[in-house]
Design an enzyme around this catalytic site. Structure first.
Site, PDB file in Angstrom:
ATOM      1  CE  LYS A  13      -4.244   0.902   2.533  1.00 18.07           C
ATOM      2  NZ  LYS A  13      -4.875   0.648   3.827  1.00 18.07           N
ATOM      3  CB  ILE A  14       2.369   3.054  -2.498  1.00 16.15           C
ATOM      4  CG1 ILE A  14       3.177   1.772  -2.385  1.00 16.15           C
ATOM      5  CG2 ILE A  14       3.237   4.249  -2.819  1.00 16.15           C
ATOM      6  CD1 ILE A  14       4.259   1.637  -3.386  1.00 16.15           C
TER       7      ILE A  14
END
Ligand code: E4P
Length: 226
Positions: A94-95
């Site tokens: 998750k960025i």
């Protein structure tokens, strides 16, 4: 529409999975903090739960894990993303949807590491995820509504654009707070909702169900021969 649990607590994941079924998990640094464990310990405990329940494989039970929020350049994000992904085949990286985050997501996807672009608050941010072909995009519904914005129109716009363009990225309606929002997301055809345990459990109940049950118990007890 799939249901993901927004939590890093193994007991909550276990309960939701075995009691009413969930299709995956999303975490963020706040959930890791709430688990009471250091980052890597929390991740390894989730990975051990996955193994114990024979759910290994991203298609069986994806778990989104957010990178260190201090990281502000793509090189560092990619390096940490690869390390986290190497800990468990179910982990999706998750960025945050920043300029460097988009750059890192592109590079990770090209390297075969699946990503979830998060902290998405505009349709133009969501379009980038679709163009890059990240596995997921996470527009935040609850935060938008708390800010007095029309989250439903926003999610409808993203959903329509994705259908129109044929993007393969799955839309996760994130920070879902109510059963009403779950129904609204289902109606507009969002792929996934993610919410905490309490939100799901509230959405399965209704005061009239409890009231009605009381009336039926009374009728049962006053029926001759019962
Ligand atoms: C989504 O993936 C996020 O983890 C989450 O929905 C963030 O919102 P919250 O922690 O305020 O519920």
């Amino acid at each position: 529409m799939k249901f993901f649990l927004d939590s890093a607590k193994v007991d909550e994941i276990d309960k939701a999975y075995h009691c009413y079924g969930i299709d995956g998990v999303t975490t963020n640094p706040k959930h890791i903090q709430n688990s009471g464990k250091p980052f890597l310990v929390a991740l390894d405990d989730i990975a051990a739960w996955i193994k114990k329940n024979h759910l290994e494989g991203m298609d069986k039970f994806p778990v989104s894990v957010e990178i260190n929020p201090h990281l502000d350049n793509a090189d560092d994000m990619v390096e940490q993303g690869k390390k986290i992904a190497g800990r468990c085949p179910n982990f999706v990286i998750k960025i945050p949807c920043t300029l460097e985050g988009v750059k890192a997501a592109k590079r990770l996807e090209e390297a075969g590491v699946r990503t979830n672009l998060t902290l998405v608050f505009s349709s133009s941010q969501a379009i980038q995820a679709g163009r890059l072909g990240t596995k997921y995009v996470s527009p935040f519904v609850g935060w938008k509504e708390s800010n007095g914005e029309d989250a439903l129109a926003y999610m409808e716009q993203i959903s329509n654009i994705y259908h129109e363009k044929g993007y393969k990225t799955e839309i996760i309606a994130a920070a879902i707070r109510t059963g009403k929002q779950i129904a609204e997301m289902a109606e507009i055809g969002v792929d996934i909702v993610t919410a905490g345990l309490a939100v799901y459990e509230d959405s399965f109940t209704h005061p009239y169900t409890t009231y009605g049950l009381g009336r039926f118990i009374d009728a049962w007890d006053h029926t001759e021969g019962n």
